[in-house]
Write an enzyme that holds these catalytic residues in place. Structure first.
Site, short mmCIF file in Angstrom:
data_model
loop_
_atom_site.label_atom_id
_atom_site.label_comp_id
_atom_site.label_asym_id
_atom_site.label_seq_id
_atom_site.Cartn_x
_atom_site.Cartn_y
_atom_site.Cartn_z
NE ARG A 234 -4.27 -1.41 0.03
CZ ARG A 234 -4.35 -2.47 -0.77
NH1 ARG A 234 -3.38 -2.76 -1.61
NH2 ARG A 234 -5.43 -3.22 -0.79
CD GLU A 263 -2.90 3.07 -5.43
OE1 GLU A 263 -1.71 2.77 -5.26
OE2 GLU A 263 -3.80 2.22 -5.55
CG HIS A 295 -2.92 -1.15 -7.03
ND1 HIS A 295 -3.16 -0.43 -5.89
CD2 HIS A 295 -3.05 -2.45 -6.67
CE1 HIS A 295 -3.45 -1.25 -4.89
NE2 HIS A 295 -3.38 -2.50 -5.35
P1 NAD Z 1 -1.80 -11.39 4.81
O1 NAD Z 1 -2.83 -10.93 5.77
O2 NAD Z 1 -1.79 -12.82 4.37
O3 NAD Z 1 -0.35 -11.06 5.38
C1 NAD Z 1 0.01 -9.86 5.96
C2 NAD Z 1 1.11 -10.15 6.96
O4 NAD Z 1 1.61 -8.92 7.45
C3 NAD Z 1 0.63 -10.96 8.17
O5 NAD Z 1 1.47 -12.06 8.38
C4 NAD Z 1 0.71 -9.96 9.32
O6 NAD Z 1 1.03 -10.57 10.57
C5 NAD Z 1 1.82 -9.06 8.85
N1 NAD Z 1 1.85 -7.74 9.44
C6 NAD Z 1 0.82 -6.98 9.89
N2 NAD Z 1 1.29 -5.79 10.35
C7 NAD Z 1 2.64 -5.81 10.17
C8 NAD Z 1 3.69 -4.90 10.44
N3 NAD Z 1 3.43 -3.70 10.97
N4 NAD Z 1 4.94 -5.25 10.12
C9 NAD Z 1 5.21 -6.46 9.57
N5 NAD Z 1 4.26 -7.37 9.30
C10 NAD Z 1 2.99 -7.05 9.61
O7 NAD Z 1 -1.94 -10.42 3.55
P2 NAD Z 1 -1.39 -10.67 2.08
O8 NAD Z 1 -2.44 -11.37 1.28
O9 NAD Z 1 -0.03 -11.24 2.14
O10 NAD Z 1 -1.35 -9.17 1.52
C11 NAD Z 1 -0.42 -8.23 2.05
C12 NAD Z 1 -0.76 -6.86 1.52
O11 NAD Z 1 -0.52 -6.81 0.12
C13 NAD Z 1 -2.25 -6.47 1.64
O12 NAD Z 1 -2.53 -5.92 2.90
C14 NAD Z 1 -2.42 -5.45 0.55
O13 NAD Z 1 -2.18 -4.17 1.10
C15 NAD Z 1 -1.31 -5.78 -0.44
N6 NAD Z 1 -1.83 -6.24 -1.75
C16 NAD Z 1 -1.44 -5.58 -2.87
C17 NAD Z 1 -1.87 -6.01 -4.12
C18 NAD Z 1 -1.45 -5.33 -5.39
O14 NAD Z 1 -2.05 -5.59 -6.45
N7 NAD Z 1 -0.43 -4.50 -5.38
C19 NAD Z 1 -2.75 -7.11 -4.19
C20 NAD Z 1 -3.11 -7.77 -3.02
C21 NAD Z 1 -2.66 -7.33 -1.79
#
Ligand code: NAD
Length: 332
Positions: A234, A263, A295
């Site tokens: 994000r 964005e 994105h």
């Molecule tokens: P997820 O919930 O499986 O994993 C997120 C991980 O981050 C968890 O293990 C959690 O414990 C950890 N976490 C939370 N706060 C934290 C912190 N302050 N420091 C370190 N780790 C922390 O989520 P995911 O499916 O792996 O997705 C991660 C992120 O990717 C989403 O939140 C979203 O913002 C982003 N995303 C981006 C796109 C894109 O197209 N660019 C698509 C999907 C998701």
């Protein structure tokens, strides 16, 4: 079951129509973001379906509730753009797609790193202009480099697997440690160590009020000179003005972004030929060692199919009062 979709593109319509061959849902598609300017038009629907840049704040939720909307269905994983307290207060359920091909995002993060490092985007244009010189295209081996992965959930874990294949040493920080990753040789460390020891840092944690601008002047100061930073998570995890300063001083040696704090005024739109008023993105894109995609990390056939399928089954389950098959899909 009636759904109003916001921020839709032709591909959203295509994949959601594919998953509705039996026409059990009735759709309204809007290209505009959901926001105060349009919410009054929401009428006679059970659910609104929104994406990453719709701002579903208290004002919007209050109107949705008054119009009888029962569900805010995010067709993405993150939910930082919805006021969850307001949704609870007004009795609107919020659901999301917790997992849709994490490999789509992880592979894009690696594609960004490879492109930024080996400059294939520049080579492509150069060769088409019959310029076969290699000057300015020098990269480095990923093999043996240390990558710091922030957040080892589904996407971070998939990224670790990909990076492992390149022979990288992996450091990670997460609130929860993943045993499989540890067995794979990933070392969990604190953030200070991760910043100090990584040649490349890749962000895969969700955006929360606590970690907004986690990449800032203070954290950048701790990083190695010439560090490469990747953000496919994000935009607001990064303080953009701080990274611009660090690019100017060469502290940051490369930056690849699939997400950007401002964005919503830019991404998913064709603005070619128009004047971009956002000076920050223009400054970012002027650096030769910055790569921006709009994105698109999620944008694969597999991911879009799963997004449409899960979103519709979330909505159907909530409306029919079924137990969710994946509890993580229900946010409120
Ligand atoms: P997820 O919930 O499986 O994993 C997120 C991980 O981050 C968890 O293990 C959690 O414990 C950890 N976490 C939370 N706060 C934290 C912190 N302050 N420091 C370190 N780790 C922390 O989520 P995911 O499916 O792996 O997705 C991660 C992120 O990717 C989403 O939140 C979203 O913002 C982003 N995303 C981006 C796109 C894109 O197209 N660019 C698509 C999907 C998701």
């Amino acid at each position: 079951m009636k759904i109003a979709f916001f921020s839709t593109q032709p591909y959203d319509r295509m994949f959601f129509n594919r998953e509705n061959q039996d026409e059990r849902f009735t759709y309204q598609f809007y290209e505009t973001h959901l926001g105060p300017h349009i919410v009054q038009a929401v009428n006679d629907v059970d659910a609104v379906c929104v994406f990453v840049n719709d701002r579903v704040n208290r004002e919007v939720i209050e109107v949705l509730a008054s119009r009888g909307v029962k569900i805010i269905a995010l067709r993405c994983a993150g939910f930082n753009n919805v006021d969850l307290d307001a949704a609870r207060e007004f009795g609107i359920a919020v659901c999301r797609v917790p997992a849709y091909s994490p490999e789509a995002v992880a592979e894009h993060a690696m594609a960004l790193l490879l492109t930024l490092n080996r400059k294939t985007h520049k080579a492509y244009n150069r060769v088409r202009e019959q310029n076969f010189s290699l000057n300015g295209l020098l990269g480095f081996n990923l093999h043996g480099k240390t990558i710091g992965v922030v957040g080892t959930g589904k996407i971070g874990k998939a990224f670790c697997r990909v990076a492992k294949g390149f022979g990288c040493k992996l450091l990670a920080f997460d609130i929860y440690e993943d045993e499989q990753l540890k067995e794979m040789g990933v070392s969990y460390v604190d953030m200070d160590t991760l910043y100090r020891s990584s040649d490349i840092i890749s962000l895969h944690c969700p955006l929360t009020p606590e970690n907004k601008h986690m990449i800032n002047n203070t954290s950048i100061r701790q990083m190695k000179d010439g560090v490469v930073v990747l953000n496919t998570s994000r935009g607001a995890l990064i303080d953009t003005s701080a990274v611009i300063d660090a690019l100017k001083t060469r502290k940051i040696g490369g930056l690849a972004l699939d997400v950007y704090e401002q964005e919503e005024k830019l991404f998913f739109k064709d603005l070619s030929g128009t004047i971009i008023e956002d000076d920050t993105i223009q400054r970012l894109m002027s650096f030769p060692n910055v790569l921006v995609t709009a994105h698109q990390a999620f944008f694969t056939e597999e991911a879009l199919t799963q997004i449409a399928g899960t979103t519709l089954s979330n909505i159907e389950g909530l409306l029919l009062g079924h137990e969710p098959s994946n509890k993580q899909a229900i946010v409120v």
